[in-house]
Design an enzyme around this catalytic site. Structure first.
Site, PDB file in Angstrom:
ATOM      1  N   GLY A 245       0.835  -1.200   0.000  1.00 17.93           N
ATOM      2  CA  GLY A 245       0.000   0.000   0.000  1.00 17.93           C
ATOM      3  C   GLY A 245       0.868   1.246   0.000  1.00 17.93           C
ATOM      4  N   SER A 246       0.287   2.334   0.462  1.00 17.02           N
ATOM      5  CA  SER A 246       0.994   3.614   0.383  1.00 17.02           C
ATOM      6  C   SER A 246       2.091   3.711   1.450  1.00 17.02           C
ATOM      7  CB  SER A 246       0.004   4.755   0.593  1.00 17.02           C
ATOM      8  OG  SER A 246      -0.452   4.736   1.930  1.00 17.02           O
ATOM      9  N   GLY A 250       1.938   2.400   5.230  1.00 18.95           N
ATOM     10  CA  GLY A 250       3.010   1.455   5.554  1.00 18.95           C
ATOM     11  C   GLY A 250       3.777   1.873   6.791  1.00 18.95           C
ATOM     12  N   GLU A 267       5.708  -3.417   1.105  1.00 15.39           N
ATOM     13  CA  GLU A 267       5.851  -3.180  -0.324  1.00 15.39           C
ATOM     14  C   GLU A 267       5.062  -1.906  -0.595  1.00 15.39           C
ATOM     15  OE1 GLU A 267       5.451  -2.838  -3.822  1.00 15.39           O
ATOM     16  OE2 GLU A 267       4.264  -4.680  -3.990  1.00 15.39           O
ATOM     17  N   CYS A 301       2.606  -0.414  -8.698  1.00 19.05           N
ATOM     18  CA  CYS A 301       3.680   0.231  -7.928  1.00 19.05           C
ATOM     19  C   CYS A 301       4.960   0.234  -8.736  1.00 19.05           C
ATOM     20  CB  CYS A 301       3.856  -0.360  -6.545  1.00 19.05           C
ATOM     21  SG  CYS A 301       3.712  -2.091  -6.519  1.00 19.05           S
TER      22      CYS A 301
HETATM   23  C1  UN1 Z   1       2.270  -4.058  -7.623  1.00 19.87           C
HETATM   24  O1  UN1 Z   1       2.009  -3.135  -8.378  1.00 19.87           O
HETATM   25  O2  UN1 Z   1       1.961  -4.021  -6.406  1.00 19.87           O
HETATM   26  O3  UN1 Z   1       5.974  -6.128 -11.673  1.00 19.87           O
HETATM   27  C2  UN1 Z   1       2.903  -5.328  -8.062  1.00 19.87           C
HETATM   28  C3  UN1 Z   1       4.792  -5.886 -11.909  1.00 19.87           C
HETATM   29  C4  UN1 Z   1       3.777  -6.905 -11.437  1.00 19.87           C
HETATM   30  C5  UN1 Z   1       3.520  -6.754  -9.971  1.00 19.87           C
HETATM   31  C6  UN1 Z   1       3.267  -5.354  -9.508  1.00 19.87           C
HETATM   32  N1  UN1 Z   1       4.266  -8.222 -11.701  1.00 19.87           N
HETATM   33  O4  UN1 Z   1       4.417  -4.891 -12.503  1.00 19.87           O
END
Ligand code: UN1
Length: 515
Positions: A245-246, A250, A267, A301
């Protein structure tokens, strides 16, 4: 197929009702007493179904059931656990298309990306099955005569996985399938923006577990408004929290879990950049940047949010990029050929607009897009025209992660300057360089180069495979999940010393003799 037909199909194929329990604790709790969450599709803004979240009492039931399941699961050998994950992987294979549809309808992903989400679960299931026979530890040479030393990894017990809407099930499986083979049991709190995917996935998985007579090692508790998240993070019975999340959330999770000496895997935000040098194969760079910036409508992300281009090719590359953006089809993500679907909700559109206003105030020049779009027939959807914004330098807005398709573009003269721009944001998830020059590439990969957890050469910042450890540095939180040896994060580690001799020699030559 119309969206109405799809809604009907999903309900029939996946057993989604109008009102669905969002709590599974060994069995589906009939009427959980938490928040009622109405889910509308971001594609047309229309209602899909309601998920019933869990209350404090429901949460207690979940934790209790998990503790009971753990007592059974801990007695299975890792390959036996792997066998269950193999069966689950097969079931996901058989249901890939159906599950892909709910991902698309609920999150607005294109059909291929929706199915890709499920494929990522299948891939990590395969990985976990192999891993279940490869849980190695080191053996060390002991300094003491007739002693043996080695290390072993035991399960943690009950763990919690909190996921985000953008990868509504695959990130859960990265954590959970790996955790399951090492012997943990998992409480899943999905995003309140995407609980229906979680419910659908859990229906299939828990039926498989039941059919084959294994303990129900996966549980689910939908929440909204932070109550369930708070219960999980503050609960010492939950040994590890893996949170996606953000940065802001986090930090709260990390503080709460650390206070009780629990483990965390974070993450958090990414603010990923791609460097394109004059030595790049520009066709490859163009494809890599377009995919990185636009896949999942800029809501990964790993999305490419910053583009750093060498001055010699700047005008040429940026105009080719604009020409490519012009051709990208935006609209209903279920339609053939559409690459960019809607954003998740109204708030996301507002954040997109606000970020662009800030960028302009901070000296940015919008080279392309940036407006809200009305797509015929989907007026209530959250569509935007992806933006390319030229920036004079790194400014506060370019240090933020806005979960939307905004690409900030910077010009550089030397690679050192490019790397400085690259590393000058708080986040450190993913990175890329496009070049065919060995020295440039190696400089980028050296300790003086990219400061991110993921570094890519001639491929996009987004779209990582499950086989590597996934995660990032700095404000991204330092966590690693998915492949490589990330499994160790789901274990407690034990160093074992065995004396098989007739005496008890002490380490460091210490003598301790009672005379
Ligand atoms: C995410 O955006 O939380 O590498 C994970 C990637 C994907 C996973 C992203 N396999 O863009």
């Amino acid at each position: 197929m119309s969206l109405e037909e799809l809604r009907k199909q999903i309900k029939e194929e996946l057993g989604i009702d109008d009102i669905n329990s969002g709590v599974f604790a060994g069995e589906w709790i009939k009427e959980p007493k938490g928040k009622k969450i109405r889910i509308n599709s971001p594609i047309d803004g229309k209602y899909i179904a309601t998920a019933l979240g869990g209350s404090r009492e429901d949460y207690e039931r979940v934790v209790h059931q998990m503790e009971e399941a753990y007592k059974l699961w801990v007695n299975y050998t890792p390959p036996q656990r792997g066998e269950l994950i193999r069966l689950i992987g097969n079931e996901l294979r058989a249901n890939k298309k159906k599950l892909g549809k709910i991902v698309s309808l609920e999150t607005g992903k294109t059909v291929v990306e929706g199915e890709g989400e499920i494929q990522e679960m299948i891939d990590i299931a395969d990985f976990a099955v192999g891993l279940s026979r490869q849980l190695y530890g080191y053996t060390m040479a002991s300094e003491r005569y007739q002693h043996r030393m080695y290390e072993q990894y035991h399960p943690l017990g009950v763990i919690g996985v909190i996921t985000s809407f953008n990868f509504p099930s695959s990130v859960w499986s990265w954590n959970s399938f790996i955790a399951a083979v090492v012997g943990d049991v998992v409480i899943w709190k999905p995003s309140s923006k995407a609980p229906l995917t979680a419910i659908s996935v859990m229906k299939i998985i828990t039926e498989t577990i039941k059919k084959h007579g294994y303990p129900q090692i996966f549980s689910l508790i939908v929440g909204g408004g932070g109550e369930i998240g708070d219960l999980l993070t503050n609960d010492a019975r939950v040994k590890l929290i893996s949170f996606t999340g953000s940065v802001e959330s986090g930090r709260r999770v990390s503080e709460a879990v650390s206070r009780r000496f629990g483990k965390v895997i974070l993450e958090l935000g990414g603010n990923n950049a791609a460097i394109v040098t004059a030595k790049a194969d520009l066709n490859i760079a163009l494809k890599g940047v377009t995919f990185g910036a636009l896949a999942t409508s800029g809501q990964r992300c790993t999305t490419t949010r910053r583009l750093i281009v060498e001055d010699k090719i700047y005008d040429q590359f940026v105009s080719r990029l604009i020409a490519t953006y012009e051709k990208v089809k935006i609209g209903n993500p279920l339609e053939e050929g559409v690459l960019v679907g809607p954003l998740i909700d109204e708030e996301a559109v507002k954040n997109f607009e606000r970020a662009l206003e800030d960028a302009k105030k901070q000296g940015g020049k919008i080279l392309f897009g940036g407006e809200r779009l009305k797509i015929d027939g989907y007026e209530t959807g959250f569509y935007v025209k992806p933006a390319i914004v030229e920036m004079p330098s790194i400014t506060p807005i370019t240090c933020q992660e806005t979960f939307a398709p905004i690409l900030y573009v910077f010009k550089f003269h030397t690679l050192e300057e490019a790397i400085r721009i690259h590393n000058s944001v708080p986040q450190g998830l993913s990175s890329a360089i496009f070049t065919t020059d060995l020295r440039e590439e190696e400089m980028f990969l050296s300790a003086m180069g990219s400061d991110c957890g993921l570094a890519n050469v001639n491929t996009a910042t987004a779209g990582a495979e499950i086989g590597g450890a996934f995660g990032g540095e700095k404000d991204t939180g330092g966590g690693r999940e998915s492949g490589s040896d990330a499994w160790k994060n789901y274990c407690r580690r034990q160093t074992v010393t065995i004396n098989w001799g007739n005496d008890i020699p002490l380490a460091q030559g210490v003598r301790f003799e009672v005379k």
